[in-house]
Design a protein around this motif. Sequence first.
Motif, PDB file in Angstrom:
ATOM      1  N   GLY A  34       0.881  -1.106   0.030  1.00 30.90           N
ATOM      2  CA  GLY A  34       0.049   0.048   0.179  1.00 30.90           C
ATOM      3  C   GLY A  34       0.928   1.154   0.103  1.00 30.90           C
ATOM      4  N   ARG A  35       0.411   2.297   1.013  1.00 32.40           N
ATOM      5  CA  ARG A  35       1.240   3.484   0.892  1.00 32.40           C
ATOM      6  C   ARG A  35       2.595   3.370   1.531  1.00 32.40           C
ATOM      7  N   THR A  36       3.376   2.470   0.990  1.00 25.99           N
ATOM      8  CA  THR A  36       4.770   1.946   1.743  1.00 25.99           C
ATOM      9  C   THR A  36       5.899   3.091   1.357  1.00 25.99           C
ATOM     10  N   SER A  37       5.650   4.173   0.629  1.00 25.98           N
ATOM     11  CA  SER A  37       6.470   5.482   0.363  1.00 25.98           C
ATOM     12  C   SER A  37       6.626   6.053   1.441  1.00 25.98           C
ATOM     13  N   SER A  38       5.764   6.017   2.435  1.00 27.30           N
ATOM     14  CA  SER A  38       5.867   7.158   3.812  1.00 27.30           C
ATOM     15  C   SER A  38       6.831   6.144   4.582  1.00 27.30           C
ATOM     16  N   ARG A  39       7.569   7.001   5.122  1.00 30.92           N
ATOM     17  CA  ARG A  39       8.529   6.549   6.221  1.00 30.92           C
ATOM     18  C   ARG A  39       7.945   6.347   7.356  1.00 30.92           C
ATOM     19  N   TYR A  40       7.982   5.051   7.934  1.00 31.98           N
ATOM     20  CA  TYR A  40       7.177   4.767   9.116  1.00 31.98           C
ATOM     21  C   TYR A  40       7.918   3.788   9.960  1.00 31.98           C
ATOM     22  N   VAL A  41       7.848   4.132  11.210  1.00 31.52           N
ATOM     23  CA  VAL A  41       8.367   3.194  12.309  1.00 31.52           C
ATOM     24  C   VAL A  41       7.419   1.777  12.137  1.00 31.52           C
ATOM     25  N   MET A  42       8.132   0.793  12.609  1.00 36.65           N
ATOM     26  CA  MET A  42       7.432  -0.565  12.663  1.00 36.65           C
ATOM     27  C   MET A  42       7.673  -1.018  13.939  1.00 36.65           C
ATOM     28  N   GLY A  43       6.554  -1.699  14.672  1.00 35.41           N
ATOM     29  CA  GLY A  43       6.484  -2.181  15.817  1.00 35.41           C
ATOM     30  C   GLY A  43       6.013  -3.679  15.987  1.00 35.41           C
ATOM     31  N   TRP A  44       6.513  -4.339  16.852  1.00 36.89           N
ATOM     32  CA  TRP A  44       5.921  -5.697  17.071  1.00 36.89           C
ATOM     33  C   TRP A  44       5.399  -5.582  18.675  1.00 36.89           C
TER      34      TRP A  44
ATOM     35  N   GLU B  35      -3.251  -8.342  28.037  1.00 41.34           N
ATOM     36  CA  GLU B  35      -3.492  -7.085  27.491  1.00 41.34           C
ATOM     37  C   GLU B  35      -2.095  -7.212  26.240  1.00 41.34           C
ATOM     38  N   ARG B  36      -2.475  -6.425  25.084  1.00 41.37           N
ATOM     39  CA  ARG B  36      -1.385  -6.471  24.122  1.00 41.37           C
ATOM     40  C   ARG B  36      -0.166  -5.639  24.667  1.00 41.37           C
ATOM     41  N   GLU B  37       0.916  -6.189  24.342  1.00 33.53           N
ATOM     42  CA  GLU B  37       2.182  -5.351  25.031  1.00 33.53           C
ATOM     43  C   GLU B  37       3.186  -5.211  23.919  1.00 33.53           C
ATOM     44  N   PHE B  38       3.808  -4.242  23.894  1.00 34.15           N
ATOM     45  CA  PHE B  38       5.255  -3.843  23.230  1.00 34.15           C
ATOM     46  C   PHE B  38       6.035  -4.660  23.243  1.00 34.15           C
ATOM     47  N   VAL B  39       6.616  -5.263  22.206  1.00 36.88           N
ATOM     48  CA  VAL B  39       7.800  -6.214  22.119  1.00 36.88           C
ATOM     49  C   VAL B  39       8.983  -5.584  21.713  1.00 36.88           C
ATOM     50  N   ALA B  40       9.044  -4.918  20.247  1.00 30.68           N
ATOM     51  CA  ALA B  40      10.111  -4.338  19.909  1.00 30.68           C
ATOM     52  C   ALA B  40       9.589  -3.311  18.879  1.00 30.68           C
TER      53      ALA B  40
ATOM     54  N   ASP C 178       6.605 -16.690  26.265  1.00 31.91           N
ATOM     55  CA  ASP C 178       6.423 -15.837  24.878  1.00 31.91           C
ATOM     56  C   ASP C 178       5.583 -16.177  23.907  1.00 31.91           C
ATOM     57  N   THR C 179       4.418 -17.273  24.642  1.00 31.82           N
ATOM     58  CA  THR C 179       3.476 -17.817  23.689  1.00 31.82           C
ATOM     59  C   THR C 179       2.442 -16.679  23.667  1.00 31.82           C
ATOM     60  N   ALA C 180       1.771 -16.463  22.385  1.00 33.48           N
ATOM     61  CA  ALA C 180       1.103 -15.084  22.276  1.00 33.48           C
ATOM     62  C   ALA C 180       0.729 -15.059  20.808  1.00 33.48           C
ATOM     63  N   ILE C 181      -0.172 -14.260  20.555  1.00 34.20           N
ATOM     64  CA  ILE C 181      -0.360 -13.677  19.054  1.00 34.20           C
ATOM     65  C   ILE C 181       0.658 -12.640  18.803  1.00 34.20           C
ATOM     66  N   TYR C 182       1.352 -12.627  17.827  1.00 33.90           N
ATOM     67  CA  TYR C 182       2.304 -11.551  17.592  1.00 33.90           C
ATOM     68  C   TYR C 182       1.693 -10.567  16.409  1.00 33.90           C
ATOM     69  N   TYR C 183       1.788  -9.265  16.644  1.00 37.28           N
ATOM     70  CA  TYR C 183       1.226  -8.408  15.643  1.00 37.28           C
ATOM     71  C   TYR C 183       2.347  -7.382  15.280  1.00 37.28           C
ATOM     72  N   CYS C 184       2.257  -6.960  14.190  1.00 32.30           N
ATOM     73  CA  CYS C 184       3.226  -5.977  13.671  1.00 32.30           C
ATOM     74  C   CYS C 184       2.210  -4.907  13.262  1.00 32.30           C
ATOM     75  N   ALA C 185       2.810  -3.706  13.594  1.00 34.59           N
ATOM     76  CA  ALA C 185       2.085  -2.381  13.202  1.00 34.59           C
ATOM     77  C   ALA C 185       3.077  -1.156  12.805  1.00 34.59           C
ATOM     78  N   THR C 186       2.421  -0.381  12.173  1.00 30.36           N
ATOM     79  CA  THR C 186       3.137   0.766  11.859  1.00 30.36           C
ATOM     80  C   THR C 186       2.793   2.030  12.087  1.00 30.36           C
ATOM     81  N   SER C 187       3.571   3.046  12.320  1.00 26.88           N
ATOM     82  CA  SER C 187       3.301   4.351  12.828  1.00 26.88           C
ATOM     83  C   SER C 187       4.041   5.470  11.788  1.00 26.88           C
TER      84      SER C 187
END
Length: 124
Positions: A26-36, A44-49, A90-99
């Motif tokens: 998609g709009r990957t031309s934008s510079r974005y932070v990636m998070g896991w 609750e959903r928690e930050f990994v990296a 570490d068992t969990a559902i892992y999600y990636c996200a962009t900012s």
Amino acid sequence: QVQLVESGGGLVQAGGSLRLSCAASGRTSSRYVMGWFRQGPGKEREFVAGISWSGGRTAYADSVKGRFTISRDNAKNTAYLQMNSLRLEDTAIYYCATSASRNIYSDPKGYAYWGQGTQVTVSS
């Protein structure tokens, strides 16, 4: 709009390794932070990296420091999470996200786009 698709999850024994991938489109031309992030059963959903656009800045949750490594290949629009010395917790559902922000947020509210998640199960 940015679409994210995670892959690489699965079942692994404690002490083992997995590498997760997150492909962006998609709009990957934008510079974005990636998070896991991850969400374990009943938790609750928690930050990994997180990683900056250039890859020059990274951040990790204390629980994964020294075991997990985040990286990205902008030419492939893909981010990775190398997970070593996996533990039962570490068992969990892992999600990636962009900012679109230049900051690496640990709060999920700082991320606009999310993938569907990939299950990681660590067995004894």
